[in-house]
Design a protein around this motif. Structure first.
Motif, PDB file in Angstrom:
ATOM      1  N   CYS A 151       0.824  -1.210   0.000  1.00  0.00           N
ATOM      2  CA  CYS A 151       0.000   0.000   0.000  1.00  0.00           C
ATOM      3  C   CYS A 151       0.860   1.263   0.000  1.00  0.00           C
ATOM      4  O   CYS A 151       0.406   2.315  -0.458  1.00  0.00           O
ATOM      5  CB  CYS A 151      -0.951  -0.002   1.190  1.00  0.00           C
ATOM      6  N   ASP A 152       2.090   1.168   0.512  1.00  0.00           N
ATOM      7  CA  ASP A 152       2.963   2.342   0.486  1.00  0.00           C
ATOM      8  C   ASP A 152       3.328   2.722  -0.941  1.00  0.00           C
ATOM      9  O   ASP A 152       3.481   3.907  -1.264  1.00  0.00           O
ATOM     10  CB  ASP A 152       4.225   2.080   1.307  1.00  0.00           C
ATOM     11  N   ARG A 153       3.461   1.726  -1.838  1.00  0.00           N
ATOM     12  CA  ARG A 153       3.698   2.055  -3.250  1.00  0.00           C
ATOM     13  C   ARG A 153       2.488   2.782  -3.829  1.00  0.00           C
ATOM     14  O   ARG A 153       2.629   3.724  -4.615  1.00  0.00           O
ATOM     15  CB  ARG A 153       3.989   0.781  -4.047  1.00  0.00           C
ATOM     16  N   VAL A 154       1.293   2.352  -3.453  1.00  0.00           N
ATOM     17  CA  VAL A 154       0.082   3.039  -3.898  1.00  0.00           C
ATOM     18  C   VAL A 154       0.034   4.441  -3.311  1.00  0.00           C
ATOM     19  O   VAL A 154      -0.294   5.417  -4.003  1.00  0.00           O
ATOM     20  CB  VAL A 154      -1.168   2.235  -3.510  1.00  0.00           C
ATOM     21  N   HIS A 155       0.358   4.562  -2.027  1.00  0.00           N
ATOM     22  CA  HIS A 155       0.377   5.872  -1.367  1.00  0.00           C
ATOM     23  C   HIS A 155       1.308   6.843  -2.085  1.00  0.00           C
ATOM     24  O   HIS A 155       0.948   8.001  -2.323  1.00  0.00           O
ATOM     25  CB  HIS A 155       0.814   5.700   0.086  1.00  0.00           C
ATOM     26  N   ARG A 156       2.480   6.372  -2.434  1.00  0.00           N
ATOM     27  CA  ARG A 156       3.441   7.242  -3.116  1.00  0.00           C
ATOM     28  C   ARG A 156       2.908   7.682  -4.470  1.00  0.00           C
ATOM     29  O   ARG A 156       3.136   8.808  -4.916  1.00  0.00           O
ATOM     30  CB  ARG A 156       4.777   6.520  -3.257  1.00  0.00           C
ATOM     31  N   SER A 157       2.172   6.800  -5.139  1.00  0.00           N
ATOM     32  CA  SER A 157       1.599   7.152  -6.430  1.00  0.00           C
ATOM     33  C   SER A 157       0.470   8.162  -6.281  1.00  0.00           C
ATOM     34  O   SER A 157       0.433   9.178  -6.986  1.00  0.00           O
ATOM     35  CB  SER A 157       1.094   5.896  -7.143  1.00  0.00           C
ATOM     36  N   VAL A 158      -0.464   7.919  -5.352  1.00  0.00           N
ATOM     37  CA  VAL A 158      -1.618   8.814  -5.248  1.00  0.00           C
ATOM     38  C   VAL A 158      -1.245  10.167  -4.668  1.00  0.00           C
ATOM     39  O   VAL A 158      -1.943  11.165  -4.905  1.00  0.00           O
ATOM     40  CB  VAL A 158      -2.764   8.188  -4.422  1.00  0.00           C
ATOM     41  N   THR A 159      -0.145  10.246  -3.921  1.00  0.00           N
ATOM     42  CA  THR A 159       0.295  11.534  -3.395  1.00  0.00           C
ATOM     43  C   THR A 159       1.338  12.197  -4.290  1.00  0.00           C
ATOM     44  O   THR A 159       1.899  13.236  -3.936  1.00  0.00           O
ATOM     45  CB  THR A 159       0.872  11.384  -1.975  1.00  0.00           C
ATOM     46  N   ALA A 160       1.585  11.596  -5.469  1.00  0.00           N
ATOM     47  CA  ALA A 160       2.511  12.164  -6.454  1.00  0.00           C
ATOM     48  C   ALA A 160       3.890  12.395  -5.860  1.00  0.00           C
ATOM     49  O   ALA A 160       4.529  13.423  -6.100  1.00  0.00           O
ATOM     50  CB  ALA A 160       1.947  13.455  -7.042  1.00  0.00           C
ATOM     51  N   THR A 161       4.377  11.421  -5.085  1.00  0.00           N
ATOM     52  CA  THR A 161       5.719  11.499  -4.517  1.00  0.00           C
ATOM     53  C   THR A 161       6.752  11.366  -5.629  1.00  0.00           C
ATOM     54  O   THR A 161       6.572  10.595  -6.577  1.00  0.00           O
ATOM     55  CB  THR A 161       5.906  10.369  -3.487  1.00  0.00           C
ATOM     56  N   ALA A 162       7.835  12.110  -5.519  1.00  0.00           N
ATOM     57  CA  ALA A 162       8.886  12.074  -6.535  1.00  0.00           C
ATOM     58  C   ALA A 162       9.390  10.647  -6.716  1.00  0.00           C
ATOM     59  O   ALA A 162       9.678   9.945  -5.746  1.00  0.00           O
ATOM     60  CB  ALA A 162      10.029  12.997  -6.133  1.00  0.00           C
ATOM     61  N   GLY A 163       9.456  10.206  -7.967  1.00  0.00           N
ATOM     62  CA  GLY A 163       9.947   8.884  -8.290  1.00  0.00           C
ATOM     63  C   GLY A 163       8.890   7.802  -8.310  1.00  0.00           C
ATOM     64  O   GLY A 163       9.162   6.682  -8.752  1.00  0.00           O
ATOM     65  N   ALA A 164       7.693   8.094  -7.836  1.00  0.00           N
ATOM     66  CA  ALA A 164       6.621   7.095  -7.836  1.00  0.00           C
ATOM     67  C   ALA A 164       5.978   7.013  -9.207  1.00  0.00           C
ATOM     68  O   ALA A 164       5.998   7.978  -9.987  1.00  0.00           O
ATOM     69  CB  ALA A 164       5.575   7.452  -6.786  1.00  0.00           C
ATOM     70  N   ASP A 165       5.372   5.871  -9.504  1.00  0.00           N
ATOM     71  CA  ASP A 165       4.692   5.705 -10.780  1.00  0.00           C
ATOM     72  C   ASP A 165       3.470   6.611 -10.833  1.00  0.00           C
ATOM     73  O   ASP A 165       2.686   6.671  -9.878  1.00  0.00           O
ATOM     74  CB  ASP A 165       4.266   4.257 -10.976  1.00  0.00           C
ATOM     75  N   PRO A 166       3.294   7.352 -11.921  1.00  0.00           N
ATOM     76  CA  PRO A 166       2.141   8.260 -12.008  1.00  0.00           C
ATOM     77  C   PRO A 166       0.809   7.541 -12.200  1.00  0.00           C
ATOM     78  O   PRO A 166      -0.244   8.164 -12.077  1.00  0.00           O
ATOM     79  CB  PRO A 166       2.470   9.130 -13.227  1.00  0.00           C
ATOM     80  N   GLU A 167       0.825   6.241 -12.471  1.00  0.00           N
ATOM     81  CA  GLU A 167      -0.402   5.476 -12.661  1.00  0.00           C
ATOM     82  C   GLU A 167      -0.587   4.516 -11.486  1.00  0.00           C
ATOM     83  O   GLU A 167       0.129   3.514 -11.364  1.00  0.00           O
ATOM     84  CB  GLU A 167      -0.341   4.697 -13.972  1.00  0.00           C
ATOM     85  N   PRO A 168      -1.524   4.801 -10.573  1.00  0.00           N
ATOM     86  CA  PRO A 168      -1.708   3.922  -9.411  1.00  0.00           C
ATOM     87  C   PRO A 168      -1.995   2.470  -9.776  1.00  0.00           C
ATOM     88  O   PRO A 168      -1.659   1.569  -9.010  1.00  0.00           O
ATOM     89  CB  PRO A 168      -2.897   4.562  -8.683  1.00  0.00           C
ATOM     90  N   ARG A 169      -2.583   2.243 -10.933  1.00  0.00           N
ATOM     91  CA  ARG A 169      -2.882   0.869 -11.333  1.00  0.00           C
ATOM     92  C   ARG A 169      -1.610   0.022 -11.389  1.00  0.00           C
ATOM     93  O   ARG A 169      -1.638  -1.165 -11.050  1.00  0.00           O
ATOM     94  CB  ARG A 169      -3.573   0.876 -12.703  1.00  0.00           C
ATOM     95  N   VAL A 170      -0.483   0.618 -11.801  1.00  0.00           N
ATOM     96  CA  VAL A 170       0.777  -0.125 -11.864  1.00  0.00           C
ATOM     97  C   VAL A 170       1.187  -0.585 -10.471  1.00  0.00           C
ATOM     98  O   VAL A 170       1.629  -1.724 -10.274  1.00  0.00           O
ATOM     99  CB  VAL A 170       1.868   0.743 -12.511  1.00  0.00           C
ATOM    100  N   ALA A 171       1.038   0.294  -9.487  1.00  0.00           N
ATOM    101  CA  ALA A 171       1.361  -0.080  -8.106  1.00  0.00           C
ATOM    102  C   ALA A 171       0.439  -1.190  -7.618  1.00  0.00           C
ATOM    103  O   ALA A 171       0.879  -2.129  -6.939  1.00  0.00           O
ATOM    104  CB  ALA A 171       1.263   1.142  -7.196  1.00  0.00           C
ATOM    105  N   LEU A 172      -0.826  -1.133  -7.951  1.00  0.00           N
ATOM    106  CA  LEU A 172      -1.774  -2.163  -7.532  1.00  0.00           C
ATOM    107  C   LEU A 172      -1.467  -3.504  -8.195  1.00  0.00           C
ATOM    108  O   LEU A 172      -1.598  -4.564  -7.577  1.00  0.00           O
ATOM    109  CB  LEU A 172      -3.206  -1.731  -7.847  1.00  0.00           C
ATOM    110  N   GLU A 173      -1.051  -3.474  -9.456  1.00  0.00           N
ATOM    111  CA  GLU A 173      -0.738  -4.723 -10.154  1.00  0.00           C
ATOM    112  C   GLU A 173       0.517  -5.394  -9.614  1.00  0.00           C
ATOM    113  O   GLU A 173       0.777  -6.567  -9.912  1.00  0.00           O
ATOM    114  CB  GLU A 173      -0.594  -4.455 -11.644  1.00  0.00           C
ATOM    115  N   SER A 174       1.303  -4.668  -8.796  1.00  0.00           N
ATOM    116  CA  SER A 174       2.505  -5.272  -8.213  1.00  0.00           C
ATOM    117  C   SER A 174       2.211  -6.027  -6.927  1.00  0.00           C
ATOM    118  O   SER A 174       3.111  -6.631  -6.345  1.00  0.00           O
ATOM    119  CB  SER A 174       3.552  -4.185  -7.941  1.00  0.00           C
ATOM    120  N   PHE A 175       0.944  -6.032  -6.461  1.00  0.00           N
ATOM    121  CA  PHE A 175       0.586  -6.804  -5.271  1.00  0.00           C
ATOM    122  C   PHE A 175       0.821  -8.287  -5.560  1.00  0.00           C
ATOM    123  O   PHE A 175       0.410  -8.800  -6.595  1.00  0.00           O
ATOM    124  CB  PHE A 175      -0.884  -6.585  -4.908  1.00  0.00           C
TER     125      PHE A 175
END
Length: 441
Positions: free
Chosen positions: A67-91
């Motif tokens: 969920c921290d990968r998703v958090h970084r994406s949805v909060t637009a943290t530097a270096g995070a993937d801009p598409e939250p779906r990519v973070a979710l697919e890594s579960f």
């Protein structure tokens, strides 16, 4: 008690938002981990909590590192993937469909869009509450310490060495701990103490490292309790989730507000079910006890029939299953007889049951009922369906129901007469854990 028809309009949840008021914690349940309608309605309600009532983060029944990968994406943290779906697919932990699904991906895309136009301190987070990710959290600690605090790596290595003989097979470690001196408790407590003292808790990266250390410590306890059987592992898990929620609220600040997404068995107050007789607690109960009933709103969900994503056995591939009509005498059977396709009950014991507004359904009280707020069949015990990630529809006649005092277990209840299965993403499950107690909740 208020009965409100949900017709898909913008004011659907207005009565519930009035009930929530200034509460800091709103927990939104689900009667299964695989139903589209629960996820969709929960998303719609959460959007309003964020945009209208200023809620600070969403905390879910999921692993902290994923969920921290998703958090970084949805909060637009530097270096995070801009598409939250990519973070979710890594579960990778089974059952991946709980969070790696199209419904959560849609909400997370909306949340990122909401966040990007706001200052970083005001962005709404997405976090995991669960305890399973012992190895993943250890790896995350290594990554953080290696970059930020290399002098603290020694403590992490000691904890790693304790678990290393068992690889990632935490069930083998847990089993061995019953018979030989295989406990890693001292090592993980030392790790947690060093991180608390040497790393600190300020800043998102330091806070995440601290939380990962808490997961390692409580995960070690959980897996040892799991092989012993009984409710203790459930209590370790739910207490950890409640503690994580408290840490998040402190981290976000004194005005922070939290939305929790979890199964009804975690959200609905355990004291209003037979879970209490078994010595079990849950996060809904703990939140009410710690914060007071006025600051916590618990919302349950349920349906009469439909389809669901679940598996026939632990670790098996997900499939679409039929949820048969609720058995006679159950809460779901009664609501099927009384309510329209979509409706919401809001319980307030201080308000006498009012006549329904024009177009609203009526839920009749019964002679001899409590007379204030709710009819006796909602105040007294009634069977209430709970579907886990492992599900056998043929078992409906004997199991899958929790005796419940509905108006005590929840502050509100969202009703969907017919439901459909959610839509999993293409995440591939490669890790798992011992089956949860009760099965798959």
């Amino acid at each position: 008690m208020l009965v409100h028809r949900l017709d898909g309009g913008p004011g659907d949840f207005d009565p519930l938002l009035r009930r929530i008021g200034a509460a800091r914690v709103v927990m939104l349940g689900e009667a299964s981990h695989g139903t589209y309608d629960y996820y969709r309605l929960r998303e719609q309600l959460t959007r309003r909590l964020v945009t209208e009532l200023g809620f600070s983060f969403v905390a879910v029944e999921g692993d902290w590192p994923d969920c921290d990968r998703v958090h970084r994406s949805v909060t637009a943290t530097a270096g995070a993937d801009p598409e939250p779906r990519v973070a979710l697919e890594s579960f990778r932990r089974w059952p991946t469909w709980m969070w790696a699904n199209a419904e959560v991906a849609r909400f997370c895309r909306w949340l990122r869009a909401w966040n990007v136009d706001r200052p970083e301190p005001e962005r709404v987070g997405f976090h995991g509450l669960d305890v399973y990710s012992l190895w993943e959290s250890l790896e995350a600690i290594f990554g953080y310490l290696g970059t930020e605090h290399p002098d603290e790596l020694a403590a992490a290595r000691e904890a790693y060495r304790c678990f290393e003989p068992y690889g990632r097979r935490v069930e083998e470690y847990a089993s061995a701990s019953r018979f030989v001196s295989a406990r890693c408790e001292e090592e993980v407590i030392r790790l947690l103490t060093r991180i608390r003292a040497g790393v600190g808790r300020d800043g998102p990266s330091a806070f995440a490292a601290w939380q990962n250390a808490e997961v390692v410590a409580q995960g070690e306890r959980y897996y040892r309790a799991m092989v012993g059987g009984g409710p203790q592992s459930w209590n370790v898990r739910d207490t950890h989730m409640a503690d994580t929620l408290d840490r998040l609220l402190d981290h976000y600040g004194p005005a922070a507000k939290a939305v929790v997404w979890a199964h009804n068995t975690h959200v609905g107050d355990a004291r209003a079910t037979d879970m209490a007789d078994a010595g079990m607690v849950n996060i809904g109960q703990l939140a009410r006890e710690r914060r007071g009933a006025d600051d916590v709103v618990l919302v349950g969900f349920g349906s009469h029939h439909g389809t669901v994503i679940a598996a026939p056995r632990w670790g098996a591939p997900a499939e679409v299953m039929t949820v048969p009509p609720a058995r006679p005498g159950s809460l779901e059977h009664r609501l099927h007889e009384l309510l329209p396709e979509r409706a919401m009950l809001v319980f307030d014991p201080t308000v006498p049951t009012a006549p329904p507004a024009p177009g609203e359904p009526a839920v009749p009280a019964e002679p001899g009922g409590p007379g204030v707020g709710v009819p006796d069949w909602l105040a007294g015990p009634v069977d209430h369906r709970a579907v886990g990630v492992v599900y056998d529809p043929s078992f409906e006649e004997w199991g899958n129901y929790v005796p419940t005092r509905t108006a005590d277990r929840y502050d509100a209840f969202v009703w969907c007469d017919r439901t459909s299965a959610l839509h999993p993403l293409a995440a591939k499950s490669v890790t798992g854990e011992l089956e949860t107690y009760p099965a798959g909740m």
